[in-house]
Design an enzyme around this catalytic site. Structure first.
Site, PDB file in Angstrom:
ATOM      1  N   GLY A  13     -27.367  29.707   8.584  1.00  0.00           N
ATOM      2  CA  GLY A  13     -27.165  30.091   7.186  1.00  0.00           C
ATOM      3  C   GLY A  13     -26.750  28.909   6.320  1.00  0.00           C
ATOM      4  O   GLY A  13     -26.294  27.879   6.808  1.00  0.00           O
ATOM      5  N   ARG A  17     -21.398  29.763  -0.691  1.00  0.00           N
ATOM      6  CA  ARG A  17     -20.083  29.822  -1.331  1.00  0.00           C
ATOM      7  C   ARG A  17     -19.201  28.600  -1.037  1.00  0.00           C
ATOM      8  O   ARG A  17     -18.152  28.433  -1.648  1.00  0.00           O
ATOM      9  CB  ARG A  17     -19.356  31.111  -0.912  1.00  0.00           C
ATOM     10  CG  ARG A  17     -19.854  32.324  -1.689  1.00  0.00           C
ATOM     11  CD  ARG A  17     -19.317  33.612  -1.115  1.00  0.00           C
ATOM     12  NE  ARG A  17     -19.994  33.984   0.122  1.00  0.00           N
ATOM     13  CZ  ARG A  17     -19.625  34.975   0.910  1.00  0.00           C
ATOM     14  NH1 ARG A  17     -18.571  35.700   0.605  1.00  0.00           N
ATOM     15  NH2 ARG A  17     -20.297  35.247   2.015  1.00  0.00           N
ATOM     16  N   GLY A  80     -32.422  36.987   8.737  1.00  0.00           N
ATOM     17  CA  GLY A  80     -31.373  37.896   9.176  1.00  0.00           C
ATOM     18  C   GLY A  80     -30.844  37.522  10.554  1.00  0.00           C
ATOM     19  O   GLY A  80     -31.446  36.730  11.289  1.00  0.00           O
ATOM     20  N   GLU A 156     -23.803  47.991   7.264  1.00  0.00           N
ATOM     21  CA  GLU A 156     -23.387  46.891   6.389  1.00  0.00           C
ATOM     22  C   GLU A 156     -22.797  47.449   5.105  1.00  0.00           C
ATOM     23  O   GLU A 156     -23.194  48.506   4.625  1.00  0.00           O
ATOM     24  CB  GLU A 156     -24.598  45.993   6.076  1.00  0.00           C
ATOM     25  CG  GLU A 156     -25.114  45.233   7.277  1.00  0.00           C
ATOM     26  CD  GLU A 156     -24.026  44.407   7.938  1.00  0.00           C
ATOM     27  OE1 GLU A 156     -23.554  43.438   7.321  1.00  0.00           O
ATOM     28  OE2 GLU A 156     -23.625  44.741   9.072  1.00  0.00           O
ATOM     29  N   TYR A 368      -2.892 -11.960  11.041  1.00  0.00           N
ATOM     30  CA  TYR A 368      -4.171 -11.389  11.467  1.00  0.00           C
ATOM     31  C   TYR A 368      -4.563 -11.975  12.821  1.00  0.00           C
ATOM     32  O   TYR A 368      -4.727 -13.192  12.954  1.00  0.00           O
ATOM     33  CB  TYR A 368      -5.286 -11.675  10.443  1.00  0.00           C
ATOM     34  CG  TYR A 368      -6.626 -11.216  10.963  1.00  0.00           C
ATOM     35  CD1 TYR A 368      -6.863  -9.850  11.172  1.00  0.00           C
ATOM     36  CD2 TYR A 368      -7.634 -12.111  11.296  1.00  0.00           C
ATOM     37  CE1 TYR A 368      -8.073  -9.418  11.694  1.00  0.00           C
ATOM     38  CE2 TYR A 368      -8.841 -11.678  11.823  1.00  0.00           C
ATOM     39  CZ  TYR A 368      -9.055 -10.331  12.015  1.00  0.00           C
ATOM     40  OH  TYR A 368     -10.226  -9.890  12.544  1.00  0.00           O
ATOM     41  N   SER A 407       5.258 -20.674  11.741  1.00  0.00           N
ATOM     42  CA  SER A 407       4.743 -19.850  10.640  1.00  0.00           C
ATOM     43  C   SER A 407       3.536 -20.503   9.984  1.00  0.00           C
ATOM     44  O   SER A 407       3.383 -21.722  10.009  1.00  0.00           O
ATOM     45  CB  SER A 407       5.835 -19.662   9.591  1.00  0.00           C
ATOM     46  OG  SER A 407       6.878 -18.915  10.162  1.00  0.00           O
TER      47      SER A 407
HETATM   48  C1  UD1 Z   1     -22.559  39.749   9.580  1.00  0.00           C
HETATM   49  C2  UD1 Z   1     -22.764  41.138  10.162  1.00  0.00           C
HETATM   50  C3  UD1 Z   1     -21.602  42.024   9.723  1.00  0.00           C
HETATM   51  C4  UD1 Z   1     -20.306  41.406  10.185  1.00  0.00           C
HETATM   52  C5  UD1 Z   1     -20.181  39.975   9.685  1.00  0.00           C
HETATM   53  C6  UD1 Z   1     -18.983  39.330  10.350  1.00  0.00           C
HETATM   54  C7  UD1 Z   1     -25.190  41.480  10.251  1.00  0.00           C
HETATM   55  C8  UD1 Z   1     -26.354  42.135   9.626  1.00  0.00           C
HETATM   56  N1  UD1 Z   1     -24.006  41.672   9.671  1.00  0.00           N
HETATM   57  O1  UD1 Z   1     -22.603  39.892   8.176  1.00  0.00           O
HETATM   58  O2  UD1 Z   1     -21.751  43.306  10.292  1.00  0.00           O
HETATM   59  O3  UD1 Z   1     -19.217  42.185   9.712  1.00  0.00           O
HETATM   60  O4  UD1 Z   1     -21.336  39.214  10.036  1.00  0.00           O
HETATM   61  O5  UD1 Z   1     -18.738  38.044   9.799  1.00  0.00           O
HETATM   62  O6  UD1 Z   1     -25.338  40.824  11.252  1.00  0.00           O
HETATM   63  N2  UD1 Z   1     -27.262  33.599  10.242  1.00  0.00           N
HETATM   64  C9  UD1 Z   1     -28.358  32.928  10.741  1.00  0.00           C
HETATM   65  N3  UD1 Z   1     -29.586  33.296  10.339  1.00  0.00           N
HETATM   66  C10 UD1 Z   1     -29.800  34.306   9.470  1.00  0.00           C
HETATM   67  C11 UD1 Z   1     -28.670  34.988   8.960  1.00  0.00           C
HETATM   68  C12 UD1 Z   1     -27.425  34.630   9.372  1.00  0.00           C
HETATM   69  O7  UD1 Z   1     -28.212  32.011  11.544  1.00  0.00           O
HETATM   70  O8  UD1 Z   1     -30.967  34.579   9.158  1.00  0.00           O
HETATM   71  C13 UD1 Z   1     -25.932  33.212  10.711  1.00  0.00           C
HETATM   72  C14 UD1 Z   1     -25.060  32.688   9.598  1.00  0.00           C
HETATM   73  O9  UD1 Z   1     -25.197  31.288   9.468  1.00  0.00           O
HETATM   74  C15 UD1 Z   1     -23.677  33.068  10.069  1.00  0.00           C
HETATM   75  C16 UD1 Z   1     -23.917  34.355  10.865  1.00  0.00           C
HETATM   76  O10 UD1 Z   1     -25.277  34.349  11.204  1.00  0.00           O
HETATM   77  O11 UD1 Z   1     -23.137  32.111  10.953  1.00  0.00           O
HETATM   78  C17 UD1 Z   1     -23.569  35.592  10.077  1.00  0.00           C
HETATM   79  O12 UD1 Z   1     -24.431  35.669   8.958  1.00  0.00           O
HETATM   80  P1  UD1 Z   1     -23.952  36.170   7.522  1.00  0.00           P
HETATM   81  O13 UD1 Z   1     -25.075  36.079   6.595  1.00  0.00           O
HETATM   82  O14 UD1 Z   1     -22.705  35.458   7.167  1.00  0.00           O
HETATM   83  O15 UD1 Z   1     -23.667  37.703   7.866  1.00  0.00           O
HETATM   84  P2  UD1 Z   1     -22.714  38.662   7.119  1.00  0.00           P
HETATM   85  O16 UD1 Z   1     -23.402  39.200   5.926  1.00  0.00           O
HETATM   86  O17 UD1 Z   1     -21.410  38.050   6.938  1.00  0.00           O
END
Ligand code: UD1
Ligand code: CA
Length: 462
Positions: A13, A17, A80, A156, A368, A407
């Site tokens: 991800g 933020r 996702g 979610e 030094y 020195s």
């Molecule tokens: C996810 C969970 C949520 C949980 C929360 C905990 C899902 C759908 N939801 O939500 O239930 O409460 O984590 O923190 O799983 N990432 C990828 N590839 C992607 C999407 C995400 O590698 O396509 C990674 C992100 O970098 C991160 C982690 O997965 O490290 C979680 O992703 P994020 O988008 O933060 O999920 P949340 O919406 O927080």
């Protein structure tokens, strides 16, 4: 642990933020990128392989977190969390066993907690075991929806009904799956939801419809499961992790005068009865002996200090080795390749680099010493400089045992100063000095009697 454990770490991800050009998982807590903490945890559990799924800033993440036993799977487009795990499937071809799923932005989970999760999963013989947490404010997290016989599904925040949003048990995003079974369940997921994503959380409902076991374990200390999305949380996580590290040292007999203002990286080792003052940073793989005293504002990176070393305020030490009973500083700078044999004194405004200094030798002020080999019992006077660089190459200065350097001496390297010799103050030494000799190379002093009064008289007449 068992040879049938693999780990997948989701880290593709963007981390919008964080408002950063640095990929989120590379932001540091307690001196290491958050992803590195997660990889270390998986390694401590004996997971093999460890697959990190990367996407945003993939090259930087790979370069920063490469480690033995870690492979990287690319998720080019973030469709996702479910899709992210699918991207790791080729790296797990042929793997059969427990698959621990971790997140690169959840760096505070303790190994004990993960062991408890694995034990729970094995005891339940489940297809999926999810780590949950009970939060006062569950906003933003997926909610755990339980039925008569346990967890039924995860919903979610964005897809939840008001009644579901009232649930305070949340999904930490950490799971154990049975592999390869999880991959066939993933293949059946759809992205028909509020975010148009393939949700890993839907594996739970899929397992339930297939009449397979789903288990859940609530983490005892919810802050362990803290996910980092912005820099407020990054700072909080840093403080929590430092607190944990500092408590370990306090309990092991190290005095931290003000733990809240002491910054110790996770791998640092400190002996008992050592006292650490505020504003000190101990970084990397530093090892500090027992009965040491580290005064305020000292920064020590990747150094080894033996017992009873006193580092005075404001000193900076990097990749140096310091023998026992040595005093350093205040405001000394020990640079890489400094090796002090012990019972040394390196005083204020002394800088050393690639300098091996024998037992009992001293450089007390304003000096030094670079590319230098210095024997035992040498006294280096104030303002001494090894001129090690001719603009093209570095050269070595050798000072044998028991030499006394007056020195303000410059040694123009390469040069060798013989055992027991004496170098007169203010000398520029360009040639080797034999043992027991006096070397002196300054213009002889002239005193011109009455010069000042004559000059004064002359200017009055003008
Ligand atoms: C996810 C969970 C949520 C949980 C929360 C905990 C899902 C759908 N939801 O939500 O239930 O409460 O984590 O923190 O799983 N990432 C990828 N590839 C992607 C999407 C995400 O590698 O396509 C990674 C992100 O970098 C991160 C982690 O997965 O490290 C979680 O992703 P994020 O988008 O933060 O999920 P949340 O919406 O927080
Ligand atoms: Ca998140």
């Amino acid at each position: 642990m068992s040879a049938t454990l693999a780990a997948v770490i989701l880290a593709a991800g963007q981390g919008t933020r964080m408002k950063s050009t640095l990929p989120k998982v590379l932001h540091e807590v307690a001196g290491q990128p958050m992803l590195a903490h997660v990889i270390t945890g998986a390694g401590m559990l004996g997971a093999d392989p460890i697959v990190a799924v990367i996407g945003h800033g993939a090259d930087r993440v790979r370069a920063a977190c490469a480690a033995p036993g870690v492979t990287f799977a690319l998720q080019a487009e973030q469709l996702g969390t479910g899709h992210a795990l699918q991207c790791a499937a080729p790296d797990l071809a042929g793997f059969r066993g427990d698959l621990l799923l971790l997140c690169g932005d959840v760096p505070l989970l303790r190994v004990e907690t993960l062991i408890a999760l694995l034990d729970h999963h094995r005891a339940a013989q489940a297809t999926v075991t999810v780590l949950t947490a009970i939060l006062a404010n569950p906003h933003g997290y997926g909610r755990i929806i339980r039925g008569d016989d346990g967890v039924e599904r995860i919903v979610e925040e964005k897809d939840a009904t008001p009644a579901e949003r009232a649930v305070r048990e949340i999904n930490t995003g950490i799971y154990v799956f049975a592999a390869p079974r999880v991959f066939s369940l993933l293949a059946g997921l759809s992205n028909n939801n509020a975010q148009g994503e393939y949700y890993l959380t839907d594996v739970i409902a899929a397992a339930r419809s297939a009449r397979e076991r789903v288990a859940a374990l609530a983490v005892a200390h919810a802050e362990e499961a803290m996910g980092i999305n912005d820099r407020v949380q990054l700072a909080e996580a840093g403080a929590l992790l430092r607190g944990r590290i500092n408590e370990k040292h306090l309990r092991a007999g190290v005095t931290l005068v003000d733990p809240a203002a002491t910054y110790i990286d996770p791998e640092v080792i400190i002996g008992p009865d050592t006292v650490i003052h505020p504003g000190v940073h101990l970084r990397g793989r530093s090892v500090i002996g027992r009965d040491c005293l580290v005064e305020p504002g000292v920064i020590i990176s990747d150094c080894t200090l033996a017992d009873r070393v006193h580092v005075k305020a404001g000193s900076v030490l990097s990749e140096a080795t310091v023998g026992a009973d040595t005093d350093i500083g205040p405001m000394a700078h020990l640079r890489p390749g400094t090796v002090l044999a012990g019972e040394n004194k390196i005083g204020n405004f002394v800088e050393t680099k690639k300098a091996a200094i024998g037992r009992g030798s001293k450089a007390s002020h304003l000096t030094y010493l670079g590319d230098a080999e210095i024997g035992t019992g040498v006294n280096v006077g104030c303002g001494t400089i090894t001129c090690n660089y001719d603009g093209v190459n570095k050269h070595v200065t050798v000072i044998e045992d028991e030499v006394f350097v007056g020195s303000d001496v410059q040694f123009v390297a390469p040069v060798r100063i013989g055992k027991g010799s004496l170098i007169g103050a203010g000398s520029t030494i360009t040639r080797d000095v034999p043992p027991e000799a006096l070397a002196i190379s300054r213009a002889e002093q002239k005193n011109i009697e009455g010069w000042v009064s004559r000059k004064r008289k002359k200017s009055r007449e003008e």
